[in-house]
Design an enzyme around this catalytic site. Structure first.
Site, mmCIF file in Angstrom:
data_model
loop_
_atom_site.group_PDB
_atom_site.id
_atom_site.type_symbol
_atom_site.label_atom_id
_atom_site.label_comp_id
_atom_site.label_asym_id
_atom_site.label_seq_id
_atom_site.Cartn_x
_atom_site.Cartn_y
_atom_site.Cartn_z
ATOM 1 N N MET A 81 -23.379 27.606 -70.818
ATOM 2 C CA MET A 81 -23.613 28.793 -71.512
ATOM 3 C C MET A 81 -24.304 29.769 -70.155
ATOM 4 O O MET A 81 -24.560 29.132 -68.811
ATOM 5 C CB MET A 81 -24.819 28.822 -72.386
ATOM 6 C CG MET A 81 -24.229 28.065 -73.498
ATOM 7 S SD MET A 81 -25.746 27.742 -74.800
ATOM 8 C CE MET A 81 -26.023 29.320 -75.471
ATOM 9 N N HIS A 82 -24.660 30.970 -70.465
ATOM 10 C CA HIS A 82 -25.464 31.717 -69.679
ATOM 11 C C HIS A 82 -24.757 32.458 -68.587
ATOM 12 O O HIS A 82 -25.314 33.525 -67.769
ATOM 13 C CB HIS A 82 -26.663 31.308 -69.262
ATOM 14 C CG HIS A 82 -27.470 30.545 -70.302
ATOM 15 N ND1 HIS A 82 -27.923 31.280 -71.416
ATOM 16 C CD2 HIS A 82 -27.946 29.366 -70.328
ATOM 17 C CE1 HIS A 82 -28.649 30.524 -72.408
ATOM 18 N NE2 HIS A 82 -28.622 29.362 -71.519
ATOM 19 N N ASP A 241 -21.920 25.315 -75.064
ATOM 20 C CA ASP A 241 -21.846 23.943 -74.938
ATOM 21 C C ASP A 241 -23.153 23.342 -76.056
ATOM 22 O O ASP A 241 -22.620 22.170 -76.960
ATOM 23 C CB ASP A 241 -22.065 23.447 -73.666
ATOM 24 C CG ASP A 241 -23.169 23.561 -73.039
ATOM 25 O OD1 ASP A 241 -24.045 24.288 -73.530
ATOM 26 O OD2 ASP A 241 -23.411 23.335 -71.764
#
Ligand code: ADP
Length: 512
Positions: A81-82, A241
């Protein structure tokens, strides 16, 4: 029966898995890639590597599962992520992607809080405080430090959504991963216009947001040829995830919680309503279940603490394990079992790399407290495991305090592989814990989302119910539970007593 591909763009590699409609795994393949750290605290990857790894792993899965292009009925995407991928108007990557573990954006986090009108106002808009790993501060960093790159950027995508673009030609994301950008109105499940305005960011930078099981696009003829698939295969939203891994464990109903004790630890709860912690100690994100949310706490060094112990203090056991051809952790847990629950007053604080939940304290450090001449090696190793498990309980306690019931705890990760640690978790959490039969992670979760989103199941909850089997359980031992219930409050108190000292230690270290 249709076959669904789950593709997980991880930090160390991309894993692709082929799942038959009934949940059976036909094949899986992983292709690794490097991570670069051009400066201390920076963490970057080349998005082209993700695409090459996707192609390679999909082709290997098709071969390994003896699948024909026509067998594949849907694709789901998951990923770290991110991260932020910056694309120019020709849809070329502007610079390497900044990843979730990149630490360069401390100033930008402060700027976001200030522009938003304070921490509480920010949590009110996007349900979470600004953390250095999130996407929004990365965009602000680009604007400040690489203005020419920022001016060229027309789209910002998350890692898995860049791969989606290569697969379908569409700019799209889904609610669970988008929650980690800090730009999503998590309550309404759409981009947060007011915050974008305050940050002076154009909404056109962001892709369209879907629910996780919705079809976000179809495989283009070009991509189909590169992957060895048929064109037109639907690609569903998928999930970040953590949310995708939770779907793979069946965490899709109120009351069902997962406790993953790996190198780090994650406690993840499904929530029917939006619940935020006013202190921002846990993340509140949209779940990959339509119209639902999830809450998540993170322990930075959970199993990592035992790994540190093994590496520093257990060379004899490691050598013995090699001779006996067993896992060194088996010998260490057998040794831990020789000490009683509560370790006769010995505590270990597992803050070897600081702590995220609940303290959000980068300066916190590990400690053994309460040592006496009575304590032997079994006490030392057991206290490390107990400390890591108390840290997991800290996350559970916050979640319970947010009106989210904890009825069933599904355990996974290295810590659930050991019967001894499973029992310790049941005793410290004070509840029954159970494993799931197969542990396939996020790629499995998004394969289930693909099956649900293309009509094989009514929705992802039905898909999980039909496919996920439970494994071994452990129930709390009444006596151990009593001991831990008395010991746990003191564990929290020790951190509070030492908090200022940890800061002073950090000052001494940085001054030397
Ligand atoms: P990662 O989080 O890196 O993907 P795992 O989920 O396998 O890795 O977790 C690794 C951690 O799990 C180790 O550091 C160790 O603390 C713990 N672990 C692994 N195997 C065992 C075992 N057999 N017994 C007890 N603990 C174990």
């Amino acid at each position: 029966m249709g076959v669904y591909l789950g593709i997980d763009i991880g930090t160390s590699g991309t894993k692709t898995l082929a799942m038959r409609e009934d949940g059976a795994i036909l094949a899986s393949a992983t292709r690794e890639y490097p991570l670069s750290s051009p400066r201390p605290g920076w963490s970057e990857q080349d998005p082209e590597h993700w695409w090459q790894a996707t192609k390679d792993s999909v082709r290997r899965v098709l071969k390994g599962g003896r699948l024909k292009p026509a067998d594949v009925a849907g694709i789901g995407l998951s990923g770290q992520m991110h991260g932020s991928v910056f694309l120019d108007k020709r849809h070329e990557v502007v610079r390497p992607a900044l990843l979730w573990n990149d630490q360069r954006t401390g100033d930008e986090c402060a700027e976001i809080e200030q522009r938003a009108g304070g921490r509480q106002a920010l949590i009110g808009m996007v349900a979470n405080p600004a953390l250095t790993g999130f996407t929004a501060p990365k965009i602000l960093w680009l604007r400040k430090h690489e203005p020419r790159n920022f001016d060229r950027t027309v789209k910002v995508l998350l890692p898995k959504d860049y791969v989606r673009f290569r697969l379908t030609g569409e700019f799209a994301t889904e609610v669970s991963d988008a929650s980690g950008t800090l730009l999503l109105d998590v309550a309404r499940r759409r981009w947060c216009g007011p915050l974008l305005e305050k940050l002076e960011l154009n909404a056109s930078l962001l892709p369209e947001v879907f629910e996780s099981e919705e079809v976000s696009g179809r495989l283009t003829a070009g991509a189909a040829k590169e992957l060895g698939l048929a064109s037109g295969v639907p690609v569903v939203g998928g999930g970040g995830d953590q949310a995708a891994g939770a779907v793979g464990n069946g965490i899709v109903k109120r009351g069902v919680i997962s406790a993953t004790l790996g190198t780090s630890g994650v406690v993840f709860a499904h929530s029917d309503a939006l619940e935020t912690d006013p202190q921002g100690r846990v993340h509140t994100f949209c779940h990959a279940v339509r119209g639902k949310w999830h809450v998540m706490g993170v322990v930075l060094s959970a199993g990592g603490s035992l790994q540190w112990y093994r590496n520093q203090f257990a060379s004899q056991e490691v050598a013995q394990a090699k001779r006996k051809k067993v896992d060194p952790y088996e010998l260490l847990t057998a040794q831990a079992a020789e000490a009683p629950p509560g370790c006769e007053g010995l505590y270990f604080l597992p803050y070897l790399t600081g702590e995220r939940t609940p303290h959000a304290d980068p300066h916190a450090r590990g400690a053994w407290i309460g040592l006496s001449l009575r304590h032997r090696q079994p006490h030392l190793v057991r206290s490390v495991m107990e400390g890591a498990t108390y840290a997991m309980r800290d996350c559970l306690e916050i979640i319970e305090g947010m009106n989210i019931p904890v009825r069933e705890i599904r355990v996974s990760g290295g810590g659930a592989r050991s019967g001894f640690w499973r029992q310790m978790q049941a005793d410290i959490y004070g509840r029954k814990v159970v494993t799931t039969a197969a542990e396939e992670g996020p790629a499995y979760g998004v394969a289930l989302l693909a099956a649900a989103g293309t009509g094989a199941y009514k929705n992802v909850v039905e898909a999980c119910t039909a496919t996920i089997e439970l494994g071994t359980g452990a129930s709390p031992d009444a006596k151990a539970k009593r001991i831990y219930n008395r010991a746990y409050p003191l564990y929290g108190r020790l951190y509070r007593s030492l908090k200022e000292d940890f800061r002073a230690i950090a000052d001494v270290v940085s001054g030397s």
